[in-house]
Design a protein around this motif. Structure first.
Motif, mmCIF file in Angstrom:
data_model
loop_
_atom_site.group_PDB
_atom_site.id
_atom_site.type_symbol
_atom_site.label_atom_id
_atom_site.label_comp_id
_atom_site.label_asym_id
_atom_site.label_seq_id
_atom_site.Cartn_x
_atom_site.Cartn_y
_atom_site.Cartn_z
ATOM 1 N N GLU A 206 8.977 142.111 29.437
ATOM 2 C CA GLU A 206 9.261 143.234 30.322
ATOM 3 C C GLU A 206 9.352 142.778 31.783
ATOM 4 N N THR A 207 8.514 141.774 32.142
ATOM 5 C CA THR A 207 8.545 141.267 33.509
ATOM 6 C C THR A 207 9.905 140.658 33.821
ATOM 7 N N ILE A 209 12.742 141.458 32.245
ATOM 8 C CA ILE A 209 13.692 142.569 32.296
ATOM 9 C C ILE A 209 13.578 143.274 33.638
ATOM 10 N N ALA A 210 12.330 143.411 34.116
ATOM 11 C CA ALA A 210 12.117 144.057 35.418
ATOM 12 C C ALA A 210 12.837 143.281 36.507
ATOM 13 N N ALA A 211 12.698 141.954 36.480
ATOM 14 C CA ALA A 211 13.371 141.134 37.489
ATOM 15 C C ALA A 211 14.875 141.394 37.439
ATOM 16 N N GLY A 212 15.423 141.500 36.227
ATOM 17 C CA GLY A 212 16.848 141.793 36.076
ATOM 18 C C GLY A 212 17.207 143.143 36.665
ATOM 19 N N SER A 213 16.409 144.148 36.365
ATOM 20 C CA SER A 213 16.738 145.487 36.853
ATOM 21 C C SER A 213 16.586 145.568 38.364
ATOM 22 N N LEU A 214 15.823 144.654 38.947
ATOM 23 C CA LEU A 214 15.663 144.647 40.400
ATOM 24 C C LEU A 214 16.774 143.848 41.083
ATOM 25 N N PRO B 88 22.852 143.887 33.756
ATOM 26 C CA PRO B 88 21.670 144.601 34.279
ATOM 27 C C PRO B 88 21.451 144.427 35.782
ATOM 28 N N PHE B 97 8.052 150.485 34.797
ATOM 29 C CA PHE B 97 7.774 150.260 33.382
ATOM 30 C C PHE B 97 6.411 150.802 32.980
ATOM 31 N N ALA B 101 4.876 145.804 34.991
ATOM 32 C CA ALA B 101 5.670 144.577 35.118
ATOM 33 C C ALA B 101 5.799 144.122 36.567
ATOM 34 N N PHE B 103 4.977 141.453 39.691
ATOM 35 C CA PHE B 103 4.934 139.991 39.701
ATOM 36 C C PHE B 103 3.590 139.542 40.252
ATOM 37 N N PHE B 114 11.276 141.855 46.914
ATOM 38 C CA PHE B 114 12.024 141.107 45.895
ATOM 39 C C PHE B 114 13.415 141.683 45.606
ATOM 40 N N PRO B 115 13.532 142.999 45.314
ATOM 41 C CA PRO B 115 14.875 143.518 45.027
ATOM 42 C C PRO B 115 15.819 143.420 46.223
ATOM 43 N N ARG B 119 19.227 141.462 45.852
ATOM 44 C CA ARG B 119 20.465 142.210 46.040
ATOM 45 C C ARG B 119 21.124 141.870 47.367
#
Ligand SMILES: Nc1ncnc2c1ncn2[C@@H]1O[C@H](COP(=O)(O)OP(=O)(O)OP(=O)(O)O)[C@@H](O)[C@H]1O
Ligand SMILES: [Mg+2]
Lengths: 313, 377
Positions: A206-207, A209-214, B88, B97, B101, B103, B114-115, B119
């Motif tokens: 999930e971590t 996947i979370a990185a991907g969604s971010l 994704p 989540f 989740a 870091f 981070f995002p 991005r």
């Protein structure tokens, strides 16, 4: 009679019997001592090791009398002085260190993707195949494997045969430094993977996947999230691979053909060729010191809690 | 309708439709569908809650909307675009989540930054944005803490800030409050609502907590066994549950099993005044549902005002819930059916003890008559 779907598993019956047996051998009143009992084998082993080290330490302080082939009575540090000033031993030590460092870097670089694939694959078949491919060489043993490489890489080996087909003159692939590194990496890979796999399993998918969604593409998720989170595993695997390579004997002996001696080979020569127990012991202790120093440095650098995830400050 | 027209209405609708789920099935190959024929649309800026018992398919539906899984059948569009059209990391979806989740190797502020970094937002504005969003979730001053140095509720809020900071088109929340204690959970629910209104981000929240659903949402979808049971606004959902399952899942409801006699519910020969909700054939098995606050309670022998049905009962149990009491009253005339009844003034004198005889009643409008389906809810 009610229809019961639960059946008391056989394993539990066995456990019950074992527990009853254990109760007789080690009654509950002894429970305060249980911790010591569990630690006993470890204490025994370490104790024996320390005894051995003391013996070796003693031996290292006697020089070999070349006329009588007896160890001198007097205590002296001459063996250490010899070892430190000898250009040959310096070269051997340097070669061992360089090889261990190179092997560690290469092994981790190969083991990480392998462990990652093994942990993350959705297919049970792929996981099994990867595990088997990992363990097979384990069963073969180091010496046989090294000998196998002699056959494959030798002047009349498969590789040179194939090169011959395309018209390339036979190349000397063996008895040089790269050959030893090659053998070591191949030997260490399973250790690396087996130490990394639990560390990667501990990182929830999930971590990732979370990185991907971010917004992290897959390589960036690996670089920014998975690698840092796997650091304890990487350091643990690195220490194991490094110390095993640094003290390795068979690979330099067989694939190096005597031209690529590591410290362990030098020690072997002193003990079993020259029969100079004193110098051999001194070298052995210096190897222990070198390994301990490096592991100690890694721990101080990355914190002693490195191997326990999350305890880091 | 011509093709051109169809295209035009389609683009027109996407201007306000943020999420459209159309005939979605999800089959994990377990014999039953985890999600069956789910369809709904959500307008931009609205807060939707997917509510349902454990295993009803809520997480599966949310993961499908997030695009982490591909539906076996049907189509999901976000702002008119198929979810599978982009990888994704190119989608504009913020997700919190179930297990957060976060870091662990980064500080709270780094988690939020981070995002922005991934991005490729302007690095010059990043510190200000991180500060602003930490303030939004009331974590100012805690940015330098590592994740394990924060409490559960604080970690929660880091996860929310991290999902919001890049200003996604859609925010998905998977039971993020489930692990918190009740007080903190209720605080966070209001917080969610405040933040969501402040930013106007379209939000889908998953929960099995009916109270949370009622408090935070503009709209609620109730799921059971992978199927959407009802989609409605909270007040509508509470007042007009579409079936016995929804009636039971939201609010405290008592049930009476009997037959529909054409006008009322017949329970073992006693006619109970009620209003049929679904189309019912006279004589068919039916289930009456009545809310705890809608049953009137009085002393035995009295006539209850404005009640269409009045019966004698016996207090079986009295449950103290702090701000109110719940009487459990059995009614012998209805085959000892148990009715749960709220009493909102626990300090009042006219309390009945267990075993006391009482009179219960209700109006025709308050007893809802549903078609009887499957096992008891
Ligand atoms: N990866 C999977 N493989 C097989 N079955 C699955 C998988 N994920 C979910 N299911 C099944 O699909 C159904 C719905 O699961 P889901 O996780 O969506 O439930 P949920 O409503 O989120 O429940 P909870 O409130 O307990 O989280 C369950 O019966 C579950 O066992
Ligand atoms: Mg779930």
């Amino acid at each position: 009679m009610p229809d019961r779907s639960f059946r008391y598993p056989l394993r539990w019956h066995v456990m019950d019997a074992l527990e009853r047996g254990a109760d007789i051998l080690w009654p509950a009143t002894f429970s305060r001592m249980t911790g010591w009992l569990l630690a006993a084998p470890a204490i025994l082993l370490v104790g024996l090791l320390v005894l051995g080290l003391i013996q070796i330490g003693d031996a290292s302080m006697h020089v070999l009398d070349t006329s009588t082939f007896r160890m001198s009575e007097a205590y002296t540090l001459a063996n250490y002085a010899d070892a430190f000033t000898s250009a040959v031993y310096f070269k051997v030590a340097w070669r061992s260190l360089l090889a261990a460092a190179l092997t560690t870097a290469l092994t981790l670089a190969f083991a990480f993707p392998y462990a990652y694939a093994m942990v993350r694959t959705r297919s049970a078949t792929v996981r099994k195949a990867l595990l088997i491919a990992l363990f097979l060489p384990f069963f073969i043993g180091q010496v046989v494997r090294a000998y196998g490489w002699l056959i494959i890489l030798g002047n009349n080996g498969i590789v040179n045969d194939m090169l011959g087909v395309v018209g390339v003159e036979p190349i000397r692939l063996l008895f040089n430094f790269p050959a030893v590194i090659f053998g070591l990496v191949q030997y260490m890979l399973p250790f690396g993977v087996l130490m990394l796999a639990p560390a990667l399993t501990a990182i929830p998918e999930e971590t990732e996947i979370a990185a991907g969604s971010l917004g992290a593409s897959w390589p960036r998720a690996i670089w920014h999230v998975i690698l840092p989170m796997a650091r304890p595993g990487l350091i643990g695997a690195g220490i194991v691979v490094f110390t095993l390579s640094l003290t390795d004997f068979a690979m330099p002996a067989i694939l190096g053909g005597g031209s690529q001696d590591f410290i362990a080979n030098a020690i072997y020569d002193q003990f079993f060729r020259t029969a100079d127990q004193g110098l051999g012991s001194a070298l052995a202790l210096m190897l222990v010191a070198l390994g301990s120093l490096i592991v100690g440095a890694v721990f101080t650098l990355f914190g002693a809690g490195t191997l326990a995830l999350g305890a880091r400050k | 309708m011509s093709t051109a027209e169809a295209v035009r209405t389609d683009t027109a609708s996407t201007a306000t439709t943020a999420v459209s789920v159309d005939g979605v099935d999800m089959d994990f190959g377990t014999g039953t569908l985890a999600v069956r024929d789910a369809s709904f649309t959500l307008e931009t800026g609205r807060f939707l809650t997917i509510l349902g018992p454990s295993g009803s398919g809520k997480t599966t539906l949310l993961r499908l909307i997030a695009g982490f899984q591909t539906p076996t059948r049907g189509e999901i569009r976000i702002h008119g675009q198929r979810i599978s059209a982009k990888p994704p990391h190119k989608r504009s979806i913020g997700m919190v989540f179930q297990r957060l989740a976060l870091f662990p190797h980064m500080t709270a502020a780094e988690n939020v930054a981070f995002p922005l970094k991934m991005r490729r937002h302007d690095p010059a504005t990043t510190p200000d944005k991180v500060d602003a969003y930490l303030r939004l979730v009331r974590l100012d001053g805690l940015g330098d803490r590592r994740i394990h140095e924060l409490s559960g509720g604080q970690q929660q809020r880091v996860a929310i800030a991290r999902a919001l900071v890049f200003e996604p088109d859609l925010l998905l929340l998977d039971e993020p409050l489930a692990a918190l204690d009740r007080k903190l959970r209720e605080e966070m629910q209001l917080e969610f609502r405040r933040i969501q209104k402040e930013l106007g981000v379209t939000t889908i929240n998953v929960t099995h907590d009916q109270r949370e659903a009622l408090v935070v949402s503009d709209e609620i979808i109730v799921m059971d066994h992978g199927e959407i049971q009802q989609a409605a606004r909270p007040s509508e959902m509470y007042r007009n549950p579409a079936n016995a399952f929804v009636a039971n899942f939201i609010g405290v409801t008592s049930f009476l099993d009997g037959r529909f006699d054409g006008g009322a519910l017949d329970v073992g020969g006693v006619s109970c005044a009620g209003t049929p909700v679904s189309k019912l054939d006279p004589g068919s098995p039916a289930r009456g549902a009545i809310r705890a606050e809608q049953v009137r309670l009085g002393a035995p022998g009295t006539t209850l005002e404005a009640c269409d049905t009045q019966l004698d009962g016996v207090v079986d149990d009295v449950i103290f819930e702090g701000e109110r009491l719940v009487y459990v009253v059995t009614v012998p005339a209805l085959g000892d059916a148990a009715l749960r009844i709220y009493h909102h003034d626990p300090a009042a004198q006219d309390l009945y003890g267990a075993g006391a005889a009482v009179r219960v009643g209700w109006t025709e409008a308050d007893l809802r008559i549903f078609k009887k389906t499957g096992e008891p809810a």
